[in-house]
Design a protein around this motif. Structure first.
Motif, PDB file in Angstrom:
ATOM      1  N   GLY A 157       0.820  -1.200   0.000  1.00  0.00           N
ATOM      2  CA  GLY A 157       0.000   0.000   0.000  1.00  0.00           C
ATOM      3  C   GLY A 157       0.846   1.239   0.000  1.00  0.00           C
ATOM      4  O   GLY A 157       2.061   1.202   0.120  1.00  0.00           O
ATOM      5  N   ASP A 158       0.174   2.345  -0.099  1.00  0.00           N
ATOM      6  CA  ASP A 158       0.834   3.642  -0.093  1.00  0.00           C
ATOM      7  C   ASP A 158       1.017   4.137   1.336  1.00  0.00           C
ATOM      8  O   ASP A 158       0.277   3.760   2.234  1.00  0.00           O
ATOM      9  N   THR A 159       1.986   4.992   1.545  1.00  0.00           N
ATOM     10  CA  THR A 159       2.183   5.638   2.830  1.00  0.00           C
ATOM     11  C   THR A 159       1.642   7.053   2.728  1.00  0.00           C
ATOM     12  O   THR A 159       1.953   7.765   1.772  1.00  0.00           O
ATOM     13  N   VAL A 160       0.824   7.443   3.692  1.00  0.00           N
ATOM     14  CA  VAL A 160       0.223   8.776   3.709  1.00  0.00           C
ATOM     15  C   VAL A 160       0.644   9.456   5.004  1.00  0.00           C
ATOM     16  O   VAL A 160       0.498   8.885   6.083  1.00  0.00           O
ATOM     17  N   TYR A 161       1.171  10.665   4.887  1.00  0.00           N
ATOM     18  CA  TYR A 161       1.586  11.437   6.055  1.00  0.00           C
ATOM     19  C   TYR A 161       0.481  12.438   6.364  1.00  0.00           C
ATOM     20  O   TYR A 161       0.198  13.328   5.566  1.00  0.00           O
ATOM     21  N   LEU A 162      -0.170  12.261   7.517  1.00  0.00           N
ATOM     22  CA  LEU A 162      -1.270  13.136   7.905  1.00  0.00           C
ATOM     23  C   LEU A 162      -0.716  14.349   8.638  1.00  0.00           C
ATOM     24  O   LEU A 162       0.008  14.209   9.628  1.00  0.00           O
ATOM     25  N   SER A 163      -1.065  15.522   8.174  1.00  0.00           N
ATOM     26  CA  SER A 163      -0.611  16.763   8.803  1.00  0.00           C
ATOM     27  C   SER A 163      -1.157  16.888  10.207  1.00  0.00           C
ATOM     28  O   SER A 163      -2.187  16.290  10.552  1.00  0.00           O
ATOM     29  N   GLY A 164      -0.486  17.704  10.999  1.00  0.00           N
ATOM     30  CA  GLY A 164      -0.898  17.912  12.378  1.00  0.00           C
ATOM     31  C   GLY A 164      -2.326  18.422  12.475  1.00  0.00           C
ATOM     32  O   GLY A 164      -2.738  19.304  11.716  1.00  0.00           O
ATOM     33  N   GLN A 165      -3.070  17.847  13.414  1.00  0.00           N
ATOM     34  CA  GLN A 165      -4.455  18.238  13.661  1.00  0.00           C
ATOM     35  C   GLN A 165      -4.563  18.789  15.074  1.00  0.00           C
ATOM     36  O   GLN A 165      -4.052  18.191  16.023  1.00  0.00           O
ATOM     37  N   ILE A 166      -5.215  19.933  15.181  1.00  0.00           N
ATOM     38  CA  ILE A 166      -5.498  20.511  16.486  1.00  0.00           C
ATOM     39  C   ILE A 166      -7.007  20.408  16.714  1.00  0.00           C
ATOM     40  O   ILE A 166      -7.749  20.034  15.789  1.00  0.00           O
ATOM     41  N   PRO A 167      -7.500  20.712  17.910  1.00  0.00           N
ATOM     42  CA  PRO A 167      -8.921  20.504  18.202  1.00  0.00           C
ATOM     43  C   PRO A 167      -9.860  21.570  17.618  1.00  0.00           C
ATOM     44  O   PRO A 167     -10.672  22.173  18.316  1.00  0.00           O
ATOM     45  N   LEU A 168      -9.752  21.781  16.329  1.00  0.00           N
ATOM     46  CA  LEU A 168     -10.643  22.732  15.658  1.00  0.00           C
ATOM     47  C   LEU A 168     -11.939  22.041  15.280  1.00  0.00           C
ATOM     48  O   LEU A 168     -11.930  20.961  14.692  1.00  0.00           O
ATOM     49  N   ASP A 169     -13.048  22.688  15.592  1.00  0.00           N
ATOM     50  CA  ASP A 169     -14.351  22.227  15.122  1.00  0.00           C
ATOM     51  C   ASP A 169     -14.407  22.588  13.641  1.00  0.00           C
ATOM     52  O   ASP A 169     -14.264  23.762  13.283  1.00  0.00           O
ATOM     53  N   PRO A 170     -14.593  21.613  12.746  1.00  0.00           N
ATOM     54  CA  PRO A 170     -14.553  21.924  11.316  1.00  0.00           C
ATOM     55  C   PRO A 170     -15.678  22.849  10.855  1.00  0.00           C
ATOM     56  O   PRO A 170     -15.529  23.553   9.861  1.00  0.00           O
ATOM     57  N   ALA A 171     -16.786  22.894  11.588  1.00  0.00           N
ATOM     58  CA  ALA A 171     -17.902  23.764  11.195  1.00  0.00           C
ATOM     59  C   ALA A 171     -17.611  25.223  11.537  1.00  0.00           C
ATOM     60  O   ALA A 171     -17.855  26.121  10.724  1.00  0.00           O
ATOM     61  N   SER A 172     -17.072  25.463  12.737  1.00  0.00           N
ATOM     62  CA  SER A 172     -16.856  26.853  13.181  1.00  0.00           C
ATOM     63  C   SER A 172     -15.407  27.309  13.051  1.00  0.00           C
ATOM     64  O   SER A 172     -15.128  28.506  13.154  1.00  0.00           O
ATOM     65  N   MET A 173     -14.489  26.352  12.863  1.00  0.00           N
ATOM     66  CA  MET A 173     -13.052  26.633  12.810  1.00  0.00           C
ATOM     67  C   MET A 173     -12.559  27.319  14.091  1.00  0.00           C
ATOM     68  O   MET A 173     -11.622  28.115  14.066  1.00  0.00           O
ATOM     69  N   THR A 174     -13.196  26.977  15.209  1.00  0.00           N
ATOM     70  CA  THR A 174     -12.737  27.443  16.514  1.00  0.00           C
ATOM     71  C   THR A 174     -12.371  26.229  17.356  1.00  0.00           C
ATOM     72  O   THR A 174     -12.847  25.118  17.105  1.00  0.00           O
ATOM     73  N   LEU A 175     -11.516  26.443  18.364  1.00  0.00           N
ATOM     74  CA  LEU A 175     -11.127  25.355  19.252  1.00  0.00           C
ATOM     75  C   LEU A 175     -12.316  24.952  20.120  1.00  0.00           C
ATOM     76  O   LEU A 175     -13.041  25.813  20.618  1.00  0.00           O
ATOM     77  N   VAL A 176     -12.499  23.640  20.280  1.00  0.00           N
ATOM     78  CA  VAL A 176     -13.522  23.163  21.205  1.00  0.00           C
ATOM     79  C   VAL A 176     -13.012  23.373  22.628  1.00  0.00           C
ATOM     80  O   VAL A 176     -11.812  23.549  22.851  1.00  0.00           O
ATOM     81  N   GLU A 177     -13.903  23.356  23.604  1.00  0.00           N
ATOM     82  CA  GLU A 177     -13.551  23.634  24.999  1.00  0.00           C
ATOM     83  C   GLU A 177     -13.378  22.349  25.790  1.00  0.00           C
ATOM     84  O   GLU A 177     -14.093  21.375  25.565  1.00  0.00           O
ATOM     85  N   GLY A 178     -12.458  22.364  26.744  1.00  0.00           N
ATOM     86  CA  GLY A 178     -12.242  21.244  27.656  1.00  0.00           C
ATOM     87  C   GLY A 178     -11.256  20.235  27.094  1.00  0.00           C
ATOM     88  O   GLY A 178     -11.328  19.858  25.928  1.00  0.00           O
ATOM     89  N   MET A 179     -10.339  19.782  27.923  1.00  0.00           N
ATOM     90  CA  MET A 179      -9.276  18.889  27.456  1.00  0.00           C
ATOM     91  C   MET A 179      -9.820  17.579  26.896  1.00  0.00           C
ATOM     92  O   MET A 179      -9.369  17.122  25.843  1.00  0.00           O
ATOM     93  N   ASP A 180     -10.785  16.961  27.556  1.00  0.00           N
ATOM     94  CA  ASP A 180     -11.366  15.707  27.069  1.00  0.00           C
ATOM     95  C   ASP A 180     -11.939  15.913  25.665  1.00  0.00           C
ATOM     96  O   ASP A 180     -11.651  15.146  24.738  1.00  0.00           O
ATOM     97  N   ALA A 181     -12.732  16.957  25.490  1.00  0.00           N
ATOM     98  CA  ALA A 181     -13.344  17.249  24.182  1.00  0.00           C
ATOM     99  C   ALA A 181     -12.283  17.592  23.144  1.00  0.00           C
ATOM    100  O   ALA A 181     -12.419  17.243  21.963  1.00  0.00           O
ATOM    101  N   GLN A 182     -11.224  18.267  23.563  1.00  0.00           N
ATOM    102  CA  GLN A 182     -10.174  18.646  22.621  1.00  0.00           C
ATOM    103  C   GLN A 182      -9.429  17.418  22.094  1.00  0.00           C
ATOM    104  O   GLN A 182      -9.157  17.312  20.901  1.00  0.00           O
TER     105      GLN A 182
END
Length: 142
Positions: free
Chosen positions: A1-26
């Motif tokens: 198979g192919d190797t895919v390098y996934l870029s860094g992801q932070i806890p952004l809500d894709p709908a609002s593009m804001t960080l979600v609240e709380g460490m568990d949720a993040q």
């Protein structure tokens, strides 16, 4: 198979593009974001072979482990946890990954009706065949 390098992801809500609240949720949001990118690349979280976790507070690593067990099954991917001073948008967690998608078996890719049509004998395919060689390709009997 192919190797895919996934870029860094932070806890952004894709709908609002804001960080979600709380460490568990993040942490969960980061795993969900990784899942979305993995699926877009033709894989899923189970195809991740290496996971890098960046935390502004390594004291959150036990929580990452606990939540990770909900998203992955054994054997877990190789991983590294790195303490960092700061992340984009002042996020407390970021993850990137290496993905090696496993190709689906042919039967999972092709509808059963298509397989039946492919395997049904036709007048053009009445020549007896035998398996030949290490490649397993069918060859006409001679």
């Amino acid at each position: 198979g192919d190797t895919v390098y996934l870029s860094g992801q932070i806890p952004l809500d894709p709908a609002s593009m804001t960080l979600v609240e709380g460490m568990d949720a993040q942490i969960r949001r980061v795993f969900e974001n990784l899942r979305a990118v993995a699926r877009a690349a033709g894989g899923d979280l189970g195809d991740i072979v290496k996971l890098n976790i960046y935390l502004t507070d390594l004291g959150h690593f036990p929580l990452v482990n606990q939540i990770m067990a909900e998203y992955f099954s054994e054997p877990y991917p190789a991983r590294a946890a790195v303490g960092v001073a700061q992340l984009p948008k002042d996020a407390p967690v970021e993850m990137d990954a290496v993905l090696v998608p496993v190709p689906e078996p042919v039967s999972a890719q092709v509808p059963e009706s298509a397989l039946a049509l492919t395997l049904a004998p036709t007048p053009a395919s009445t020549t007896p065949l035998r398996r030949s060689g290490a490649d397993g390709y069918a060859r006409p009997l001679r």
